[in-house]
Every structure is written in structure tokens, then in C-alpha cells.
Design a protein around this motif. Sequence first.
Motif, short mmCIF file in Angstrom:
data_model
loop_
_atom_site.label_atom_id
_atom_site.label_comp_id
_atom_site.label_asym_id
_atom_site.label_seq_id
_atom_site.Cartn_x
_atom_site.Cartn_y
_atom_site.Cartn_z
N PRO A 1 31.77 7.19 25.71
CA PRO A 1 30.97 8.39 26.00
C PRO A 1 29.54 8.25 25.48
O PRO A 1 29.29 7.71 24.41
CB PRO A 1 31.73 9.49 25.25
CG PRO A 1 33.14 9.01 25.21
CD PRO A 1 33.04 7.52 25.05
N GLU A 2 28.61 8.73 26.31
CA GLU A 2 27.16 8.73 26.05
C GLU A 2 26.50 7.37 26.27
O GLU A 2 25.30 7.24 26.04
CB GLU A 2 26.82 9.26 24.65
CG GLU A 2 27.39 10.65 24.36
CD GLU A 2 27.02 11.67 25.44
OE1 GLU A 2 25.86 11.69 25.87
OE2 GLU A 2 27.91 12.46 25.85
N ASP A 3 27.25 6.38 26.72
CA ASP A 3 26.59 5.13 27.12
C ASP A 3 25.61 5.40 28.25
O ASP A 3 25.85 6.27 29.10
CB ASP A 3 27.62 4.10 27.61
CG ASP A 3 28.35 3.40 26.49
OD1 ASP A 3 27.94 3.57 25.32
OD2 ASP A 3 29.33 2.69 26.78
N ARG A 4 24.53 4.65 28.26
CA ARG A 4 23.56 4.71 29.37
C ARG A 4 23.87 3.60 30.34
O ARG A 4 23.99 2.43 29.95
CB ARG A 4 22.14 4.57 28.85
CG ARG A 4 21.07 4.57 29.95
CD ARG A 4 19.73 4.11 29.42
NE ARG A 4 19.11 5.11 28.57
CZ ARG A 4 18.06 4.86 27.77
NH1 ARG A 4 17.58 3.64 27.68
NH2 ARG A 4 17.54 5.83 27.05
N VAL A 5 24.00 3.95 31.61
CA VAL A 5 24.33 2.99 32.66
C VAL A 5 23.26 3.03 33.74
O VAL A 5 22.80 4.11 34.13
CB VAL A 5 25.71 3.31 33.28
CG1 VAL A 5 26.00 2.39 34.46
CG2 VAL A 5 26.81 3.18 32.23
N PHE A 6 22.86 1.86 34.21
CA PHE A 6 21.93 1.77 35.33
C PHE A 6 22.68 1.20 36.54
O PHE A 6 23.22 0.10 36.48
CB PHE A 6 20.75 0.85 35.01
CG PHE A 6 19.79 1.40 33.98
CD1 PHE A 6 19.83 2.72 33.59
CD2 PHE A 6 18.83 0.57 33.42
CE1 PHE A 6 18.95 3.23 32.64
CE2 PHE A 6 17.94 1.06 32.48
CZ PHE A 6 17.99 2.38 32.08
N LEU A 7 22.71 1.97 37.62
CA LEU A 7 23.25 1.47 38.89
C LEU A 7 22.10 0.76 39.61
O LEU A 7 21.15 1.40 40.06
CB LEU A 7 23.78 2.63 39.73
CG LEU A 7 24.84 3.51 39.06
CD1 LEU A 7 25.20 4.68 39.98
CD2 LEU A 7 26.08 2.71 38.70
N MET A 8 22.19 -0.55 39.73
CA MET A 8 21.06 -1.35 40.20
C MET A 8 21.11 -1.51 41.73
O MET A 8 21.60 -2.50 42.27
CB MET A 8 21.05 -2.70 39.50
CG MET A 8 20.96 -2.60 37.98
SD MET A 8 19.47 -1.74 37.39
CE MET A 8 18.20 -2.92 37.87
N PHE A 9 20.57 -0.51 42.44
CA PHE A 9 20.56 -0.54 43.90
C PHE A 9 19.89 -1.81 44.42
O PHE A 9 20.33 -2.41 45.40
CB PHE A 9 19.82 0.68 44.45
CG PHE A 9 20.47 2.00 44.13
CD1 PHE A 9 21.83 2.11 43.91
CD2 PHE A 9 19.71 3.15 44.04
CE1 PHE A 9 22.43 3.31 43.63
CE2 PHE A 9 20.29 4.38 43.75
CZ PHE A 9 21.65 4.46 43.54
N GLY A 10 18.78 -2.19 43.79
CA GLY A 10 18.07 -3.38 44.24
C GLY A 10 18.91 -4.64 44.17
O GLY A 10 18.78 -5.54 45.00
N SER A 11 19.79 -4.71 43.17
CA SER A 11 20.70 -5.84 43.05
C SER A 11 21.81 -5.76 44.10
O SER A 11 22.12 -6.75 44.77
CB SER A 11 21.31 -5.88 41.65
OG SER A 11 22.25 -6.92 41.53
N GLY A 12 22.40 -4.56 44.25
CA GLY A 12 23.46 -4.40 45.24
C GLY A 12 23.01 -4.73 46.64
O GLY A 12 23.79 -5.25 47.46
#
Length: 385
Positions: free
Chosen positions: A294-305
Amino acid sequence: MSDAPVYEIDLRAFWEDPYPDLKAMRAKVPIAYVPQLGATLITQRDAIFDNEKKVEVFSSDQPDGLMTVLMGQNMMRKDGAAHTAERRAIFPSVSPRTVRDVWKVQFQRAMRGILERVAPLGRADMVADIARPVSGEALKAITGLTNMHWQEMDRVSQGMIDGCANYAGDKKVAAQCHDCTASIDRYIDARMPELARVPDLSMLSVMMQAELPKKDIRANIKLAISGGQNEPRDAIAGAVWAVLAHPEQLALVRHGNATWLQVFEEYARWMSPIGMSPRRVARRYETGGVTFEPEDRVFLMFGSGNRDETVFARPDVFDVTQDCGPAISFGAGPHFCAGAWASRCLIAEVALPMLFERLPGLRLAGETRFGGWAFRGPVSVPIAW
């Protein structure tokens, strides 16, 4: 903190070109903690597509996130009923019908005026002289902030973008962002009395008609400006550079074997003007061999996908014949970009075709440099005709 393997980056090199690092992460550590960003990055397309929909785990509600702190809590930083209510409130302004019947003619008028001004000059910078003003004029219309000059629209947009990507905590960047958001508030306050008397289909007006609280109206206008200026600006200028740098691709369009919409969608896949979306972990969760806390920061990397080798046949190549169907350039799930129809219209139906029709012999006239990873685009595109 998640127990994802650590992957180190050089921040400057990542800003200049994130794709080598993203490719290495996809291959070796597709979910990786990057200490320089203080976040765990998810880099594979299918994992991003699946996990973005799990809002009960990867929440958009980020009270301490940069966007919320700097701009207020907009609908992009809400989930569930709260997000749905605000998205429904703005829909009359950005629906496909409104874009077609109301905004397209205004986009055309703005682009025509800009081209009439620059055409006699024989040369220009695609970013500064064409893409910035047409994106700004389009956004003035859609937001309802017709009292704002396009230069100020571009300034405040860039200031908020820089602020939202300021993970290094630069105080000057934060101060500039606060100055920009205060400017937007003043323009909103000045327009509201007139729109109360004479409502229209602008975003500000439809939110007022839906009786959203003023703080939500302000936050959502800022959201529209932060993404609605830079993404079309960068996509217009970048797509022009792409087809001029790849003349065989431009020939496909000229000969009727491809469309400007294909150009835009392939460019958005290939260069991803919006390269990342942050999330807050709401509860303990395991995926891909990594446990999130809980409270981890996550980046969904659209540019990578969008360059995932397991999904796209030629991921690192600009090819308008490539199948862009799996691309996540506008996100996925409930937070799919509400401005997607307006962007497609402005870029693929108006800006690109009008530009190549009005400026015969269009060609590149200097070096083009790109920058950014959370938001990516050309810094300058010198052109001549």
C-alpha cells in the motif's frame, strides 16, 4: 516499497531518449523499481492494459501526487462514481458529435489563419509557429477560456506539465507551476459570469450547467489544459517531422494508400506524446512475480507498452501500415482520454491535411531534437517550403 528488482537510470539520458532503457526493462525486468524516479515502472503492454483497469489496486486517487498537489483533484485523479460523474458532466463538450458539429469548424478557422500568416515567409518552426498556436486556439474554444491568448495557454500548459513531471523536487519548477495554475483560476473566474448568462458547449460551461463545485471545475479545466495543449502540439509537429523524415510514408498518404488518421495513430504509438500515467497502490497485491505494498508509487509506461516487441511487428519503426489497434496511446479502461475525439479531429482531419495542402514542397530545414519521457515531443522542427 514493492520488492521489484532495481533498475538504475541516468535522468538526463532518460529525458533525451527513454526507449533504450525501456526496451532493456521489458526484456530483463518488466516490472522494475527505478530509484531515480521513486517509483515502480510497469513496462509491458499487456500488463499495463490489464492492470490499469484494476482501480481497486492501482488507484488514480493520489492525495500526495504532484498533479493533485499542484492542480487540485481532477477527474483523472478519481476512481469509481466520483470519476464517472465528472466525466459524464464534461461529455457534452467533447463528444464525437460536438467535435464534428461545433469544434471542427473552429479548428479549421484557426489553422487557416495561421497558415495565411506563415505561408508567405517560406520557412518556420513547426512547433513554435504552427503547432503551438493552433493547439492553443483549439483549446481556448473547447475549454471556454476564450479570454486567454494562445501564448498564455501554451505557457500555463507547459508550466503544469513540468510541475507534474518534477519528481526531482526542483523548487523553481514548482513555483512556476503554481504561478500558472493561479493564472488559469483568474481566467476561469473572469469567464464564469458571461457563461452563466450565455451558456455554450465549452467545457467550462457544461460543468457549470452540471453544477459541479467550483474546485472541481477549476481542477478539470487545468487537467484539460495540461494534456490538451501539449499532446496535440507535440503530435502535430512530431507527425510532420515523421512523414518528412520518412518520405516513403508520406508517399503512401499522397497516393491514397494511407490516411492522415493512420499517420497520427502510428506517430502516437511510436513516439507516445503522453508516455506515462502514475498510480497509487491501494492494497497489497502481487503480479508478475512482484509484490506491491500500500502507498507504493507505480508508473504505467504507455510509451514502453507502445513499443512492446511481443505485440507490434516493427515496434521501433514509424510505419503507417502497421496495426496500431493494440496501442495504448490514449490509455485504457475507465481513464481512457476524454479528449481523444478532439485530438483526432484537430490533428488528422484539420492540421495535417491543411498544412500539406497549403505549403507545397514542404521539407525539413534543420535539426530536430526530441525530449521528455512522461510527456514527449519535439523541441523544435525547422521547416521550409
